[in-house]
Design a protein around this motif. Sequence first.
Motif, PDB file in Angstrom:
ATOM      1  N   LEU A  11      -6.251  11.018  12.006  1.00 49.21           N
ATOM      2  CA  LEU A  11      -6.456  10.750  10.186  1.00 49.21           C
ATOM      3  C   LEU A  11      -6.568   9.489   9.576  1.00 49.21           C
ATOM      4  CD1 LEU A  11      -8.064  11.941   8.141  1.00 49.21           C
ATOM      5  CD2 LEU A  11      -6.141  13.808   7.725  1.00 49.21           C
ATOM      6  N   GLY A  12      -5.257   9.005   9.737  1.00 48.75           N
ATOM      7  CA  GLY A  12      -4.446   7.704   9.383  1.00 48.75           C
ATOM      8  C   GLY A  12      -3.215   7.937   9.620  1.00 48.75           C
ATOM      9  N   LEU A  13      -2.591   6.729   8.922  1.00 50.68           N
ATOM     10  CA  LEU A  13      -1.036   7.062   9.278  1.00 50.68           C
ATOM     11  C   LEU A  13      -0.091   7.784   8.803  1.00 50.68           C
ATOM     12  CD1 LEU A  13       1.110   4.462  10.661  1.00 50.68           C
ATOM     13  CD2 LEU A  13       1.141   4.132   8.247  1.00 50.68           C
ATOM     14  N   GLY A  14      -1.044   8.282   7.779  1.00 49.06           N
ATOM     15  CA  GLY A  14      -0.519   9.449   6.658  1.00 49.06           C
ATOM     16  C   GLY A  14       1.140   9.270   6.356  1.00 49.06           C
ATOM     17  N   THR A  15       2.162  10.085   7.099  1.00 46.51           N
ATOM     18  CA  THR A  15       3.744   9.501   6.149  1.00 46.51           C
ATOM     19  C   THR A  15       4.559   8.893   7.451  1.00 46.51           C
ATOM     20  OG1 THR A  15       4.271  11.570   7.025  1.00 46.51           O
ATOM     21  CG2 THR A  15       3.245  11.170   4.356  1.00 46.51           C
ATOM     22  N   ALA A  16       3.635   8.362   8.690  1.00 48.97           N
ATOM     23  CA  ALA A  16       4.394   8.003   9.475  1.00 48.97           C
ATOM     24  C   ALA A  16       5.467   8.703   9.873  1.00 48.97           C
ATOM     25  CB  ALA A  16       5.474   6.014   9.549  1.00 48.97           C
ATOM     26  N   ALA A  17       5.199   9.671  10.441  1.00 52.40           N
ATOM     27  CA  ALA A  17       5.917  10.920  10.989  1.00 52.40           C
ATOM     28  C   ALA A  17       5.953  11.058  12.597  1.00 52.40           C
ATOM     29  CB  ALA A  17       6.655  12.317   9.770  1.00 52.40           C
ATOM     30  N   ILE A  18       6.592  11.103  13.051  1.00 46.71           N
ATOM     31  CA  ILE A  18       6.092  11.066  14.774  1.00 46.71           C
ATOM     32  C   ILE A  18       6.758  12.143  15.084  1.00 46.71           C
ATOM     33  CG2 ILE A  18       6.061  10.661  16.738  1.00 46.71           C
ATOM     34  CD1 ILE A  18       6.648   8.176  14.034  1.00 46.71           C
ATOM     35  N   THR A  19       5.676  13.403  15.535  1.00 48.62           N
ATOM     36  CA  THR A  19       6.434  14.642  15.988  1.00 48.62           C
ATOM     37  C   THR A  19       5.697  14.888  17.775  1.00 48.62           C
ATOM     38  OG1 THR A  19       6.076  15.464  13.815  1.00 48.62           O
ATOM     39  CG2 THR A  19       6.672  17.406  16.143  1.00 48.62           C
ATOM     40  N   ARG A  74       0.683  -1.357  -0.234  1.00 47.42           N
ATOM     41  CA  ARG A  74       0.124  -0.151  -0.189  1.00 47.42           C
ATOM     42  C   ARG A  74       0.690   0.996   0.165  1.00 47.42           C
ATOM     43  NH1 ARG A  74      -5.275  -0.852   4.706  1.00 47.42           N
ATOM     44  NH2 ARG A  74      -5.002   1.094   4.279  1.00 47.42           N
ATOM     45  N   GLY A  75       0.619   2.377  -0.404  1.00 45.58           N
ATOM     46  CA  GLY A  75       1.156   3.333  -0.791  1.00 45.58           C
ATOM     47  C   GLY A  75       1.650   4.418   0.644  1.00 45.58           C
ATOM     48  N   ARG A  76       3.308   4.527   0.860  1.00 42.97           N
ATOM     49  CA  ARG A  76       3.633   4.888   1.946  1.00 42.97           C
ATOM     50  C   ARG A  76       3.493   6.476   2.311  1.00 42.97           C
ATOM     51  NH1 ARG A  76       3.232  -0.385   2.883  1.00 42.97           N
ATOM     52  NH2 ARG A  76       5.158  -1.278   3.082  1.00 42.97           N
ATOM     53  N   GLY A  77       3.182   7.385   0.661  1.00 45.25           N
ATOM     54  CA  GLY A  77       2.162   8.654   0.856  1.00 45.25           C
ATOM     55  C   GLY A  77       1.733   9.055   1.600  1.00 45.25           C
ATOM     56  N   GLY A  78       1.350   8.491   2.640  1.00 46.45           N
ATOM     57  CA  GLY A  78      -0.253   8.754   2.965  1.00 46.45           C
ATOM     58  C   GLY A  78      -1.311   8.713   2.813  1.00 46.45           C
ATOM     59  N   TYR A 109       9.682   5.254   9.481  1.00 46.45           N
ATOM     60  CA  TYR A 109       9.007   5.988  10.473  1.00 46.45           C
ATOM     61  C   TYR A 109      10.421   7.217  11.100  1.00 46.45           C
ATOM     62  CZ  TYR A 109       6.220   2.114  11.366  1.00 46.45           C
ATOM     63  OH  TYR A 109       5.111   0.883  11.008  1.00 46.45           O
ATOM     64  N   THR A 110      10.274   8.691  10.843  1.00 49.76           N
ATOM     65  CA  THR A 110      10.688   9.402  11.186  1.00 49.76           C
ATOM     66  C   THR A 110       9.887   9.924  13.247  1.00 49.76           C
ATOM     67  OG1 THR A 110       9.632  11.142   9.484  1.00 49.76           O
ATOM     68  CG2 THR A 110      11.492  10.109   8.898  1.00 49.76           C
ATOM     69  N   ILE A 111      11.548  10.225  13.534  1.00 48.92           N
ATOM     70  CA  ILE A 111      10.765  10.751  14.733  1.00 48.92           C
ATOM     71  C   ILE A 111      11.252  12.388  15.081  1.00 48.92           C
ATOM     72  CG2 ILE A 111      11.209   9.767  17.454  1.00 48.92           C
ATOM     73  CD1 ILE A 111      12.637   7.493  16.764  1.00 48.92           C
TER      74      ILE A 111
END
Length: 447
Positions: A322-330, A54-58, A252-254
């Motif tokens: 909204l969803g997983l999105g880009t999996a960028a955790i802030t 599945r697409g990783r862009g969002g 995953y970016t943190i």
Amino acid sequence: MAKYEPVLLARIQKPNSHKLEGYRNDGGYSSFERAIKELKPEQVIDTVKNAGLRGRGGAGFPTGLKWTFLPKDHPGPIYLCVNADESEPCTYNNRILMEKDPHQVLEGVMLACYAIKSEKAFFYIRYEYGTAFRTLKAAIEELYAAGLLGRNIQGTGVNLDIVLHRGAAAYICGEETGLIESLEGKRAWPRIKPPFPAIEGAFRKPTIVNNVETLACVTHIMRKGVDWFKSLGVAPDPNNPRDAGSFGPKLYTIAGHVNEPKCVELPMGVTLRELIDKHGGGVWKGRKVKAANPGGLSMGFVTESELDIPLDFNGPGKVGCLGLGTAAITVIDDQTSMVDVLHNVCQFYAHESCGQCTPCREGTGWMLKITDRLRSGQGRREDLDILVEVADRIGIMPGTTICGLSDGAGWPVKTAIRKFRKEFEDAIRGGQPSPIRASLPVLAGAH
């Protein structure tokens, strides 16, 4: 979980990891060469489809299924657009792939082009990524020199060109039709759909748009197989017939208030708490988590009590995101004002709205003005209800806009107010301006 061995990031620490020679020594382009010599395009599509990528862009749309939407027996041309705009705040997984292991991405591009019978790929990269642009440019030149791009590749009759295109640094260009409009040299106003890009995309020809990380995954699916890919991640929920599963590795970016901001690769489904505590080194300065974004600002906020959600395509939605999105955790620590955080978010989206749709153009502006008033100590309790109402009523999901930027602008607003309402009410009662000076950006309608 047993120790996970990265594949997407496996090569990034090697000397000259961006060079063709090193990539080929590690087996690079063997999957592409096998595909163009031994497989039919339909077999490549079926492999990716069966893997459940599945697409990783969002959006998380099934990649192989998207490829099947192209018209059958179309005379061409058919185009592939690589979405390397990566403008979601705190997201940098695509940048790492492009800078450190570009050939991994390019092999995925080439496999996708062969699968969809495209002879030209447009690699759309955000302007600020200067190092990534130069690295990709050199990598593409290496491929032409090696006979892996161009006409009649290795005598197979396969033709392929890859064109690098630098975007103009706009968040809206991450939306696939906004990207296509920009690629065509026009203002990046998203298109009304249908027709979808697979039917009428770049230059009015059938077009597939895929994200950088998605295409890197295609490389490994074709190299390691469907069973390997489906052995990672989360299987479909048997009680949800619409769940297509969350298979494979994920970057995953943190970022934010953590001791060790970084990009890590893990199977789909790791929890937000594990990413923060184990991989991000915990919250900085000995503080605690107040809130976090699970996949970029546009996904909304979770509270400390919600950190145990799995980060797959379904997990964040269970706590109102909204969803997983880009999996960028802030990560936001417990000494940071959510009033300031929300104002910063609204400032970003008011600036990045393209202004085409009235609800988004006006709604993002109103939300910014209201949060600016809250920060100045002049807020009213009814402002909170107005913010939630505006956030609920703008976007493609309630059917008021052409693209989803306003959904992304609204979700952090309504999750922040609903989950941290007491903090906002206390700020209103206190009536003290934020110590951070307010600064209004240029709004979408005024560019």
